[in-house]
Design an enzyme around this catalytic site. Sequence first.
Site, PDB file in Angstrom:
ATOM      1  N   PRO A 169       5.533 -51.911 -22.010  1.00 25.01           N
ATOM      2  CG  PRO A 169       4.752 -52.968 -20.095  1.00 25.01           C
ATOM      3  CD  PRO A 169       5.347 -51.685 -20.581  1.00 25.01           C
ATOM      4  CD  GLU A 170       4.911 -49.847 -27.711  1.00 28.81           C
ATOM      5  OE1 GLU A 170       4.398 -49.951 -28.832  1.00 28.81           O
ATOM      6  OE2 GLU A 170       5.926 -49.169 -27.487  1.00 28.81           O
TER       7      GLU A 170
END
Length: 291
Positions: A2-3
Site C-alpha cells: 500500500p503506497e
Amino acid sequence: MPELPEVETVRRGLAPAMEGATFSRVELRRPDLRFPLPQDFARRLSGARVESLGRRGKYLVASLSTGESLIMHLGMSGRFTVERGSDRAPVEDNRALGPEAPPDPRHDHVIFEMAGRGAGARIVFNDPRRFGFMDLVEPGGLETASHFAGMGPEPLSETFTPERFNATLKGRSAPIKAALLDQHVVAGVGNIYACEALFRAGISPRRKAASVAGARGVRLHAAIRAVLEEAIEAGGSTLRDFADASGGRGYFQHNFDVYDREGRPCPACGTSVRRIVQSGRSTFLCPACQR
DNA sequence: AAGTAGTCCTGAGTGC
DNA sequence: TGCACTCAGGACTACT
C-alpha cells in the site's frame, strides 16, 4: 505495497463508515502490531466521534471529537473490511499484483464497532505480517508526532513544487531511487511508484539524486504526480466495483510499465525490462529508455 | 549528516 | 508430497 494511492483508496472506502460515527466498542485481538498500541487505546477511543478521516503520506489520520488523532498505517499487508450485517466488503486496493485470498480471520487484530452515522458498521483491521500499526496522538501533537516530523510534502498538494523537489535533491549523493523512497523527500511514494515514476520520466534509478536536480527533476516531479493520480483514479473504480458487489467481480487490473515485469518488453521500446537490487529492494527499469 | 544494512513478520512461490 | 529456502517491503534502529 500500500503506497499513497492505495491508502487514499482505503481512506475513501472507509470514510463513509467512519466520518460522523462514534466508536461504540474497540476490540484489540492482538495489540502487538509493528509497534505496541498505547495501553489505554480502547478506552481513549471509546465514545469518540470521528470528525474527519484524512491521509498524510501512507498514514490514515482520523481526527476525533476528543481532540486526539487516530493514526493508522497499513504496513505491508494491512487491510480493512467494513461489515454491515452479513456483508463484509474489503476496503482495499492492494490487489494490484493479482487476486488475493480473503482475509484470514486469525489476523483480525483490531475491530472497531461504530455507532451513529454509519450505524452498525464493524470495521476490521487485518494484517498477516503485522507491519502495520496504529497510534493515538494527543491534541495538537499531530505536526510534531514522530511519525510525521520531517515528512516531505504531499506529492499531490501545491506544497510539492518542482523547485522544492529540485532543492531537496541537490546535494544528495544517494541514487534517485533511494531518495524517492525517503519519506523526508516526498511523502507516500513506495517501491512500485518510485520505479514507475522513474520509467515515466526516462531517468535511471541509479543516477545520483543530485544529478537529477534541474530539467530531469522537473520531469520526475511531473511523473510522480501523474503515476499517483492515475493509480488513485484506477483505485476509485475498484471501490465502485466493490460497492456494486454483484458477485464475480473482477480483480482490479493495474498495468505497471516496468514494476514486476522483469524480462518482459518495455512498453515504449520493446527492450527487456531489467531487475536490479538497490539497498536491498528490487528496482525495475528499461535500460534503453532510462538514462 | 547522509547513506546503507539489518530487522521485524507471514505467506506465496520455487526447487529438489 | 513435503521440506528448505527465498522473496515481498515500510519504516525503524544501528552502524559507517
